[in-house]
Design an enzyme around this catalytic site. Structure first.
Site, PDB file in Angstrom:
ATOM      1  N   CYS B  85       0.835  -1.201   0.000  1.00 36.40           N
ATOM      2  CA  CYS B  85       0.000   0.000   0.000  1.00 36.40           C
ATOM      3  C   CYS B  85       0.875   1.260   0.000  1.00 36.40           C
ATOM      4  O   CYS B  85       1.569   1.501  -0.961  1.00 36.40           O
ATOM      5  CB  CYS B  85      -0.979  -0.045   1.186  1.00 36.40           C
ATOM      6  SG  CYS B  85      -2.345   1.117   0.985  1.00 36.40           S
ATOM      7  N   HIS B 202      -3.636  -5.569   0.935  1.00 34.30           N
ATOM      8  CA  HIS B 202      -3.003  -5.797   2.246  1.00 34.30           C
ATOM      9  C   HIS B 202      -3.087  -7.270   2.655  1.00 34.30           C
ATOM     10  O   HIS B 202      -4.051  -7.668   3.304  1.00 34.30           O
ATOM     11  CB  HIS B 202      -3.743  -5.000   3.326  1.00 34.30           C
ATOM     12  CG  HIS B 202      -3.526  -3.528   3.282  1.00 34.30           C
ATOM     13  ND1 HIS B 202      -2.525  -2.910   3.995  1.00 34.30           N
ATOM     14  CD2 HIS B 202      -4.201  -2.548   2.640  1.00 34.30           C
ATOM     15  CE1 HIS B 202      -2.582  -1.599   3.787  1.00 34.30           C
ATOM     16  NE2 HIS B 202      -3.592  -1.349   2.970  1.00 34.30           N
ATOM     17  N   GLU B 204      -1.591  -8.663   5.041  1.00 36.96           N
ATOM     18  CA  GLU B 204      -1.564  -8.779   6.511  1.00 36.96           C
ATOM     19  C   GLU B 204      -2.963  -8.646   7.105  1.00 36.96           C
ATOM     20  O   GLU B 204      -3.185  -8.992   8.260  1.00 36.96           O
ATOM     21  CB  GLU B 204      -0.609  -7.732   7.111  1.00 36.96           C
ATOM     22  CG  GLU B 204      -1.141  -6.312   7.224  1.00 36.96           C
ATOM     23  CD  GLU B 204      -1.039  -5.497   5.934  1.00 36.96           C
ATOM     24  OE1 GLU B 204      -0.832  -6.092   4.863  1.00 36.96           O
ATOM     25  OE2 GLU B 204      -1.197  -4.252   6.009  1.00 36.96           O
TER      26      GLU B 204
END
Lengths: 742, 229
Positions: B85, B202, B204
């Site tokens: 990002c 993302h 994560e």
């Protein structure tokens, strides 16, 4: 001291009444100078002093075993959540700034509420918001809505705390005066809680964070008067937000509190330096000497009252232990933030402000604050005529529509019901990797507390139309709905914060709404054992054009869920599952979106509501969830049973085949059955092989079998008719906001 | 594999990627933007957020941070660098990755789940991923529209530098599946030497069973496998 002393007329311009002006003279033993008068004017404004509400707020339940800090003691409530952790949470309004400058007004609302949380040492982990706008087809409403949503998004997204839920309503009463209520919840270790106090003679007083500018001066006073055309002249009273500074301030503040050197800390919101110095000093029963020349300012030549009243954002006042100044400085240097010692703690219990080497104000801290010398008023109230008139509503005067599927299609596109996707996709709902509702939608947001098996379960609720129709019942319903959302998600309701948005308290009818709402909140909070931890009162939400807004006491409720396995989602899980309705059904369409928007009938009471039935519903639902007997749970609210069915179905595009039970046909009209909003009902789905266990478990609790979940990309079949396809329903439900706001 | 996560002022996904990498068994440290020592990490991770507020242009200021000199040198030595990002934006600003991330074509911040297809398995980050399936990974950005001038784009494609493309839940590319208007539906790229990776989605945020999606963990695990195998 300044020689030219202000007159009682000047006092009135600052919002100080002649009686209050006399009281100031009595307190000081002399006439105040302009700076001192300004200090009193903001501290005694409605916004800071709660002078017209505090008597009633004190009647609300405040205690529970989990409460670590009671309402009004600190910047936000604090609830013990176990594992050595506490949750700090609060909701606050930023209505008037958002009416004038929607983007900055909403952004700084988000900034302010988060500072209230981290000033206590808590790291914010979830935000919600509750918004009210005028007619969606008005250009002004679109401008406000776009600005507010972008303001909330830009600030919250950059600050890095997820926006996990919220609510939005549209009604002409909010046309001039929208409501923007921001909620935040944070987590703190119970041995690292910071307090908004000040003591220890000689301890240094620091101002940290952004430099002080001329923005937001008299913002608290601005929040304490009716909104008008002239309000846009008050643009300088609106503050400007900087989420990057706030993020740095968050990290630096938490690092500072963790150092153990902090005596007290308070964020600077309304009334800036004035409010933080006086409230901290009053709480710690000490005084302060403050040198305004040492305050980092954005521009030269600011006057004393401007520095004192500035509501520049992203600032904190901190009192630390003497001798730790260098450590404090090092932390703020690391984060590239201003940090300036502006004074010291004294034992005088007075605030002495110096500027240019002169004493410019000398005021007693205690007399400025709520609970000290700030005025307290008991206002008159009177039941307005409309209340009894609304009670006379008779359902038999409403014609039954010839085609109920038309009503279904109509409701799915109503601004108060349609999908909020256009709004929530502009908010980062996932940062922090704790929002479990992204991939398992639930009535309340379920947010994981890192390092534990615990979850915060959060909801904000208020149907202002119900509260207007019947403030006592309507406000009790708001509390009940918040609790119901938490229960439907698998949580246990624990405590609430409230944001009380009302019109002008000097209007007897408005004040009756306020008093009645407090009574309703009290009885509901007692029933659900959810004490009030604090919040905010926002009066003067009215305009010369539209009159007062609907009384809107927004409830922000905190629930807890230990163990993710007991979380419950709202969407249907598989074809063939049985669909049941929990709770009694009434022949009631009062104050429903159906009655209000489809029939355009505005005069009806609040929907049927019974607190005991509500509590029994929560108990039954919790038992079903813990017993693993249901696969989804969704509360019935706006749009009634049909809309609840559609919302549970559309997440995964399932169809359904349901019918009004035979035994209800004689006593409940079909429109009331499908679209009525009588309270205390929950829609659940049950795996086919669990039906008998489910029915056995409920015993005497009222429930109705409605039908089954049918194939995906199929039809919504009601009473034997295909009302509409799931794809058509989805298209209608998703189109309203994007089309209006494109 | 030792990971170092850079913390810029305004980073806000640093803790999330820290937790996710630790969760899959990585050794992880945080690196402060004012430092220059990379603490001997194998892979530098540039996390998401709003470095320096991103008031000028996403990632435009962060690339001047002291630590970015060390990251440049690390990349030149063949060390791994991974931007997610805002981290992807910073790496393109720093010239470590080709192309640029422009404002989304709807002009708004968008946060939602997207679906990705693996475009090349010829990198450490993607080597063991399944090209036949889709990976559900969320996005959250206002400036994520991948852009490169025509010739550069052709070069990126010819060199197999595209890591991921946006698709729909059924694996189909198309305008409806592309959330931000990225050219060629590009969601992530690597450099020509294939040691620097960047992606807007993302992973994560999809690395914990509690959140109901672990597709991201499968991607992050790739960074562990090859070295430890």
């Amino acid at each position: 001291m300044e020689q030219q002393l202000p007159t009682v007329e000047t006092a009135q311009k600052l919002g100080v009444t002649p009686e209050e002006y006399d009281k100031i003279i009595e307190i000081l033993g002399r006439k105040p100078n302009f700076t001192e008068l300004s200090i009193f004017s903001v501290m005694w404004s409605e916004h800071c002093s709660y002078k017209n509400s505090i008597i009633w707020l004190k009647t609300l339940p405040k205690k529970s075993e989990r409460m670590l800090v009671e309402a009004g003691e600190e910047n936000a409530g604090l609830v013990d959540i176990g594992n050595g952790l506490a949750c700090s949470f609060k909701i606050e309004s930023h209505n008037h700034p958002s009416a004038i400058e929607p983007y900055q007004g909403a952004a700084t609302g988000v900034g302010g509420i988060n500072r209230d949380i981290f000033t206590m040492g808590a790291r914010p982990i979830a935000q919600l918001n509750s918004l009210r706008f005028g007619n969606l087809d008005s250009e002004r409403t679109k401008w406000i809505l776009r600005g507010v949503v972008k303001g909330i998004g830009d600030y919250g997204n950059a600050f890095g705390v997820p926006t996990v839920g919220g609510e939005v309503y549209f009604d002409p009463c909010y046309q001039t005066n929208p409501l923007v209520n921001a909620f935040s919840a944070g987590i703190v270790e119970t041995d690292k809680i910071a307090s908004a106090t000040s003591y220890g003679v000689g301890n240094p007083v620091f101002i940290v964070g952004s430099a002080t500018g001329k923005d937001g001066i008299h913002g608290a006073t601005f929040a304490s008067e009716d909104i008008s055309e002239a309000s846009s002249d008050k643009l300088p009273a609106v503050q400007v937000g900087d989420p990057f500074q706030e993020k740095l301030l968050l990290e630096a503040t938490l690092e500072l509190i963790a150092s153990g050197n902090v005596i007290g800390i308070q964020d600077m919101g309304a009334a800036g330096i004035t409010c933080s110095t006086s409230e901290m000093s009053a709480k710690g029963k000490h005084g302060m000497e403050i040198d305004l020349d040492k305050v980092p300012c954005r521009q030269a030549g600011m006057q004393s009252f401007e520095i004192l009243l500035s509501e520049s954002q992203e600032r904190m006042l901190v009192v630390v232990k003497k001798g730790t100044e260098a450590e404090v400085q090092a932390i703020f240097d690391k984060w590239d933030l201003n940090c300036a010692q502006i004074g010291t703690v004294t034992d005088t219990q007075r605030l002495h402000f110096y500027h240019g080497g002169e004493l410019v104000a000398d005021v007693p801290a205690h007399d400025l604050v709520l609970g000290g010398g700030a005025p307290v008023y008991e206002r008159e109230y009177e039941e307005p005529a409309y209340y009894k008139a609304y009670q006379k509503f008779d359902i038999t005067n409403i014609a039954m529509p010839s085609d109920l599927s038309e009503v279904a299609r109509f409701l799915l596109t109503q601004p108060n019901i349609a999908s909020r996707r256009w709004i929530y996709e502009q908010y980062d709902s996932m940062v922090g990797t704790a929002n479990t509702s992204t991939n398992a939608p639930s009535d309340a947001a379920v947010v994981h507390v890192r390092g534990t098996e615990n979850h915060l379960v959060l909801s904000v609720d208020c149907n202002g139309r119900y509260v207007h129709a019947d403030p006592e019942q309507g406000c009790a319903i708001a509390v009940a709905e918040a609790a119901r959302n938490i229960v439907c998600s698998g949580g246990e309701p624990v405590a609430i914060t409230n944001c009380l948005n009302f019109g002008n308290p000097y209007n007897k009818h408005v004040y009756w709404q306020f008093v009645s709402a407090i009574k309703g909140m009290k009885k509901a909070c007692e029933k659900f054992e959810t004490p009030v931890t604090g919040g905010n009162v926002s009066f003067y939400n009215q305009s010369s054009d539209d009159g007062p807004v609907f009384p809107t006491p927004t409830i922000g409720m905190l629930g807890l869920l230990e163990g993710i396995e007991n979380r419950m989602r709202l969407d249907f899980q598989s074809e063939g599952d049985a669909i049941y309705l929990l709770g009694e059904v009434k022949n009631d369409i009062s104050s429903s979106e159906y009655l209000y928007a489809f029939h355009e009938e505005k005069a009806s009471p609040a929907p049927y509501f019974d607190l005991d039935a509500e509590a029994a519903l929560h108990k039954a639902t919790k038992m079903l969830i813990r017993g693993g007997l249901i696969r989804s749970a969704h509360d019935l609210s706006d749009g009634g049973l049909f809309v609840a069915l559609a919302e549970s179905a559309l997440v995964q595009n399932f169809g359904f085949e349901v019918s009004q039970p035979q035994e209800l046909k004689a006593k409940v009209r079909a429109d009331a059955f499908w679209f009525g909003e009588s309270q205390s009902r929950i829609l659940v789905s049950v795996a086919a092989d669990k039906k008998s266990d489910f029915e056995a478990a409920l015993k005497d609790f009222p429930y109705y079998y409605l039908g089954v979940v049918s194939e995906a990309d199929g039809y919504m079949n009601i009473d034997g008719e295909d009302w509409l396809s799931t794809s058509k329903a989805s298209e209608l439900y998703e189109s309203t906001l994007p089309e209006a706001l494109a | 594999m030792k990971f170092g996560i850079i913390v810029f002022p305004g980073s806000n996904c640093d803790e999330d990627i820290y937790q996710a990498l630790q969760h899959i068994g990585g050794q992880v440290v945080k690196l402060w933007h004012k430092d220059t020592d990379l603490q001997n990490v194998d892979c530098v991770v540039v996390p998401g957020g709003f470095s320096y507020g991103d008031y000028l242009r996403s990632g435009a200021i962060a690339r001047f941070s002291p630590i970015m000199q060390s990251v440049q040198a690390h990349a030149e030595r063949g060390g791994y660098v991974y931007g997610i990002c805002n981290g992807f934006q910073i790496l393109t600003e720093a010239g470590l990755l080709p192309g640029a991330l422009l404002r989304n074509n709807n002009q708004k911040f968008i946060c939602k789940n997207t679906y990705l297809k693996v475009a090349t398995t010829d990198t450490l980050l993607t080597h063991g991923l399944d090209r036949k399936r889709t990976y559900k990974i969320p996005i959250a950005h206002a400036e994520g529209r991948f852009y490169a001038p025509k010739e550069l784009l052709a070069e990126i494609e010819a060199n197999n530098q595209v890591l991921f493309r946006y698709v729909d839940a059924h694996g189909k590319q198309g305008a409806d599946a592309n959330p931000n208007g990225s050219l060629n539906d590009i969601a992530g790229v690597c450099n020509a030497k294939r040691n620097v990776f960047g992606m807007m989605p993302h992973p994560e945020r999809a690395a914990d069973a509690r959140l109901g999606n672990t597709d991201g963990a499968e991607i992050l695990k790739m960074l562990l496998q090859k070295i430890e195998a």
